[in-house]
Design a protein around this motif. Structure first.
Motif, mmCIF file in Angstrom:
data_model
loop_
_atom_site.group_PDB
_atom_site.id
_atom_site.type_symbol
_atom_site.label_atom_id
_atom_site.label_comp_id
_atom_site.label_asym_id
_atom_site.label_seq_id
_atom_site.Cartn_x
_atom_site.Cartn_y
_atom_site.Cartn_z
ATOM 1 N N ARG A 60 1.025 -1.041 0.047
ATOM 2 C CA ARG A 60 0.050 0.013 0.088
ATOM 3 C C ARG A 60 0.840 1.250 0.090
ATOM 4 O O ARG A 60 2.091 0.998 0.078
ATOM 5 C CB ARG A 60 -1.157 -0.152 1.207
ATOM 6 C CG ARG A 60 -0.009 -0.212 2.566
ATOM 7 C CD ARG A 60 -1.222 0.012 3.722
ATOM 8 N NE ARG A 60 -0.697 0.125 4.893
ATOM 9 C CZ ARG A 60 0.219 -0.857 5.508
ATOM 10 N NH1 ARG A 60 0.380 -1.883 5.123
ATOM 11 N NH2 ARG A 60 0.458 -0.252 6.875
ATOM 12 N N ARG A 61 0.391 2.303 -0.097
ATOM 13 C CA ARG A 61 1.300 3.539 -0.091
ATOM 14 C C ARG A 61 2.054 3.648 1.153
ATOM 15 O O ARG A 61 1.593 3.697 2.411
ATOM 16 C CB ARG A 61 0.093 4.882 -0.078
ATOM 17 C CG ARG A 61 0.998 6.482 -0.222
ATOM 18 C CD ARG A 61 -0.063 7.367 -0.413
ATOM 19 N NE ARG A 61 -0.657 7.634 0.694
ATOM 20 C CZ ARG A 61 -0.177 8.320 1.852
ATOM 21 N NH1 ARG A 61 0.915 8.735 1.695
ATOM 22 N NH2 ARG A 61 -0.897 8.366 2.861
ATOM 23 N N PRO A 67 0.040 10.936 -1.610
ATOM 24 C CA PRO A 67 -1.334 10.330 -2.200
ATOM 25 C C PRO A 67 -1.395 10.367 -3.705
ATOM 26 O O PRO A 67 -1.215 11.569 -4.201
ATOM 27 C CB PRO A 67 -2.359 11.058 -1.330
ATOM 28 C CG PRO A 67 -1.903 11.586 -0.085
ATOM 29 C CD PRO A 67 -0.352 11.855 -0.514
ATOM 30 N N ARG A 76 -10.815 8.682 -2.865
ATOM 31 C CA ARG A 76 -9.765 8.024 -2.312
ATOM 32 C C ARG A 76 -9.844 6.609 -1.926
ATOM 33 O O ARG A 76 -10.929 6.281 -1.310
ATOM 34 C CB ARG A 76 -9.178 8.911 -1.114
ATOM 35 C CG ARG A 76 -7.839 8.481 -0.410
ATOM 36 C CD ARG A 76 -6.648 8.917 -1.323
ATOM 37 N NE ARG A 76 -6.683 10.332 -1.552
ATOM 38 C CZ ARG A 76 -5.996 11.005 -2.420
ATOM 39 N NH1 ARG A 76 -5.380 10.421 -3.141
ATOM 40 N NH2 ARG A 76 -5.959 12.451 -2.454
ATOM 41 N N GLU A 80 -5.171 1.948 2.316
ATOM 42 C CA GLU A 80 -4.038 2.490 2.994
ATOM 43 C C GLU A 80 -4.206 2.178 4.588
ATOM 44 O O GLU A 80 -3.077 1.969 5.108
ATOM 45 C CB GLU A 80 -3.842 4.064 2.836
ATOM 46 C CG GLU A 80 -3.716 4.384 1.545
ATOM 47 C CD GLU A 80 -3.387 5.841 1.359
ATOM 48 O OE1 GLU A 80 -3.436 6.674 2.489
ATOM 49 O OE2 GLU A 80 -3.426 6.391 0.108
ATOM 50 N N TYR A 392 2.387 8.345 -5.245
ATOM 51 C CA TYR A 392 2.375 6.952 -5.129
ATOM 52 C C TYR A 392 1.730 6.502 -6.423
ATOM 53 O O TYR A 392 0.619 6.972 -6.881
ATOM 54 C CB TYR A 392 1.423 6.414 -3.885
ATOM 55 C CG TYR A 392 1.352 5.125 -3.702
ATOM 56 C CD1 TYR A 392 2.519 4.184 -3.788
ATOM 57 C CD2 TYR A 392 0.316 4.389 -3.806
ATOM 58 C CE1 TYR A 392 2.302 2.900 -3.658
ATOM 59 C CE2 TYR A 392 -0.087 3.205 -3.507
ATOM 60 C CZ TYR A 392 1.073 2.319 -3.487
ATOM 61 O OH TYR A 392 0.814 0.968 -3.606
ATOM 62 N N ASP A 394 -0.304 3.198 -7.682
ATOM 63 C CA ASP A 394 -0.907 1.798 -6.916
ATOM 64 C C ASP A 394 -0.439 0.526 -7.819
ATOM 65 O O ASP A 394 0.021 0.517 -9.225
ATOM 66 C CB ASP A 394 -2.549 2.040 -7.172
ATOM 67 C CG ASP A 394 -3.279 1.252 -6.345
ATOM 68 O OD1 ASP A 394 -2.564 0.130 -5.669
ATOM 69 O OD2 ASP A 394 -4.584 1.144 -6.320
ATOM 70 N N ASP A 493 3.704 9.309 8.167
ATOM 71 C CA ASP A 493 2.887 9.886 7.160
ATOM 72 C C ASP A 493 2.764 11.240 7.458
ATOM 73 O O ASP A 493 1.493 11.942 8.120
ATOM 74 C CB ASP A 493 1.769 9.146 7.125
ATOM 75 C CG ASP A 493 0.711 9.397 5.659
ATOM 76 O OD1 ASP A 493 1.534 9.964 4.928
ATOM 77 O OD2 ASP A 493 -0.387 8.596 5.712
ATOM 78 N N LYS A 518 -8.261 11.505 5.745
ATOM 79 C CA LYS A 518 -9.300 11.560 4.372
ATOM 80 C C LYS A 518 -9.127 12.895 4.026
ATOM 81 O O LYS A 518 -9.070 13.861 4.795
ATOM 82 C CB LYS A 518 -10.515 11.076 4.834
ATOM 83 C CG LYS A 518 -10.611 9.522 5.194
ATOM 84 C CD LYS A 518 -11.967 9.275 5.582
ATOM 85 C CE LYS A 518 -12.354 7.610 5.959
ATOM 86 N NZ LYS A 518 -13.634 7.358 5.943
#
Length: 560
Positions: A60-61, A67, A76, A80, A392, A394, A493, A518
């Motif tokens: 995942r990120r 993002p 989104r 994550e 990032y 995916d 993060d 978020k």
């Protein structure tokens, strides 16, 4: 997880009655050749394949990447924050909890004498719990198959990357010098490589573009009662297929109990464990493995609990390999427990890959200082640097892109295919080192099994192999400090990180703001959309009727 840590009682290796372990050179040579029998190689390959799939499925990120930029109307991803981090206390409670469960199962089997009833109950429980893992494994496999048939890019023999645009329904190339896009004439299909030159009618071309669209886009399922939306779910066609496959396999295993289906359910449960758990940091992961290392030795060598439960229970808590020379069993815990740390190593590799691409952007911070004597303010400026993270990429859909952009005879895509490289072909030194350590530990387990003709605690060999290979790799690369500082608890993060550098360019101070969980605009947009749908439902039809119950399925619409 608790019942899944049943260790490998790899048993039923033929030997002469009363035969003592022989340590002569010819015997050791024969042991060496026995390790390369198909049965033992199958055990090692199966364990490595499950760990490889689970570790890559858990990507995942990383906190070192920004993002990804969202398209208009795109939401989104919730992927994550889907893992539950293991804490320091788990290193103590895991062995105790597993020991209590194992001892309880052992005495329950002795009390029942015939474990058939217990096997039926466990089979039903495991079948129900395995639906999620089976669906996840089947869905990810379908995603990879779809990306192989309908990739978004492919490379020709000259290394030129062709991009497939589903909106304009065409293929185009980008000039390496000017960056201009040029639509390739004669390629009107969504297929890569030689298949892109197929001469088909316009109707068939439209059909295949529609198929590609339906496989990749989401459908909206909405349920409303008296003008109020109760649920609104976005699903893909793949989601319906994966759920059907998961339920079908689980039901078939529950009613038949076939060994092949039992192994399939066991693999799915391992895969689900990689999706749900993480040791948070290398230190905690090593401590958890250390606690289970002691637990495995005690339960196999000093008690009858482990091997008895592994042999008596007919449930998906182990992988069973049958051959003419006997039966080998590998407990799921011997795959999942080291695999969790190995998955962390792969995500650390991804973290390092994006961290090395982080750029420092110079900014000037001004400070106003008021003068009490002259009642004026003095403005001073100081140059700092702001860390700019790379967006990032995916992993979804990138495995097909990697396959079609990798030249024949190479393992890495062409340099122009940046997305497949960032998503799947990034450097993985720590993960590969852990794979080598795990394979060495499995060979040591099987060698001890053949020599001593007794079930072996695999974690006795796997834990030193995996943890030793990881920390040794960090020591050789001079990155032990980075390993100790890496964590997946969310503290790394951050956004808007401002740093101060010394004369040698080293960071001496940094100020960071934690990234929001978020985006702020997602919730208002969702509320506005629901409110709009509610207002539309509440409109009277001819002032005589009102919709009390609405169930709708909205198909995706192609831009073309």
């Amino acid at each position: 997880m608790s019942s899944g840590n049943t260790s490998p009682g790899m048993s039923d290796v033929p030997s002469a009655p009363g035969q003592e372990p022989i340590h002569t050179v010819p015997t050791l040579i024969s042991v060496f050749f026995r390790l390369f029998e198909s049965q033992f190689l199958l055990v090692i390959f199966s364990a490595l394949a499950i760990i490889w799939l689970g570790a890559h499925g858990s990507l995942r990120r990383p906190p070192s990447a920004a993002p990804p930029k969202l398209k208009k109307g795109e939401k989104r991803s919730e992927k994550e924050n889907f893992m539950e981090g293991l804490t320091l206390s788990d290193a103590i409670w895991f062995p105790l909890a597993l020991g209590a469960v194992l001892i309880g199962l052992y005495y329950l089997i002795l009390w029942l004498q015939d474990p058939a009833v217990l096997n039926q109950l466990l089979r039903a429980y495991m079948s129900l719990m395995a639906v999620t893992g089976l669906a996840a494994l089947a869905g990810d496999a379908l995603d990879i198959m779809s990306s192989l048939v309908f990739p978004s890019m492919w490379a020709d023999r000259n290394g030129q990357v062709h991009y497939i645009d589903p909106d304009r329904r065409c293929q185009y190339v980008i000039n390496r010098l000017t960056g201009e896009e040029t639509v390739v004439e004669g390629k009107q299909t969504p297929f890569p490589g030689i298949l892109s030159n197929l001469a088909i009618s316009r109707d068939w071309s439209r059909f295949w573009w529609d198929v590609r669209h339906l496989l990749n886009e989401t459908w909206t399922v909405r349920l409303a009662v008296r003008g109020k939306t109760l649920t609104k779910v976005e699903v893909r066609l793949n989601d319906l297929v994966r759920f059907t496959i998961g339920v079908s396999i689980a039901v078939a295993y529950h009613w038949t109990g076939w060994p092949a289906l039992s192994n399939a359910v066991s693999v799915a449960m391992c895969y689900a464990s990689f999706m749900l758990l993480t040791p948070t940091s290398f230190s905690i992961g090593s401590l958890v493995l250390g606690g289970l290392f002691i637990y495995d030795i005690v339960m196999v060598f000093y008690t009858p609990y482990m091997i008895t439960v592994a042999k008596k229970l007919d449930a998906p808590i182990k992988l069973v390999f049958n051959s003419t020379s006997g039966v080998s069993m590998l407990g799921l815990g011997d795959i999942v427990v080291p695999g969790l740390l190995m998955g962390l190593a792969l995500r650390f590799d991804l973290f390092q890959y994006y961290h090395k691409q982080t750029k420092l952007e110079p900014i000037t911070l001004t400070t106003e200082i008021a003068s009490p004597e002259s009642e004026t303010t003095e403005t001073t400026g100081k140059t700092h640097y702001r860390r700019v993270k790379v967006p990032y990429v995916d992993t979804s859909g990138q495995w097909g892109n990697r396959f079609w952009t990798t030249p024949l005879g190479r393992l890495v895509p062409t340099n122009e295919a940046t997305s497949p490289i960032a998503a799947t072909a990034f450097p993985k030194p720590y993960f590969y080192a852990s794979l080598a350590g795990y394979a060495a530990g499995m060979f040591a387990t099987l060698a001890a099994l053949v020599v001593f003709n007794h079930g072996q605690p695999a974690l006795l060999y796997l834990v030193p192999g995996v943890t030793g290979s990881l920390w040794l790799t960090g020591l050789i690369r001079g990155e032990v400090k980075d390993m100790l500082g890496y964590t997946e608890d969310g503290s790394l993060d951050t956004e808007d990180v401002v740093v101060e550098l010394d004369a040698d360019g080293r960071v001496i101070k940094e100020t960071a703001k934690k990234a929001p969980e978020k985006p702020e605009k997602e919730k208002p947009n969702d509320q506005a959309e629901d409110a709009e749908g509610t207002r539309e439902e509440e409109k009277p039809q001819g002032n005589k009727s009102r919709e009390l119950f609405v169930f709708s399925i909205t198909a995706p619409r192609s831009v073309a």
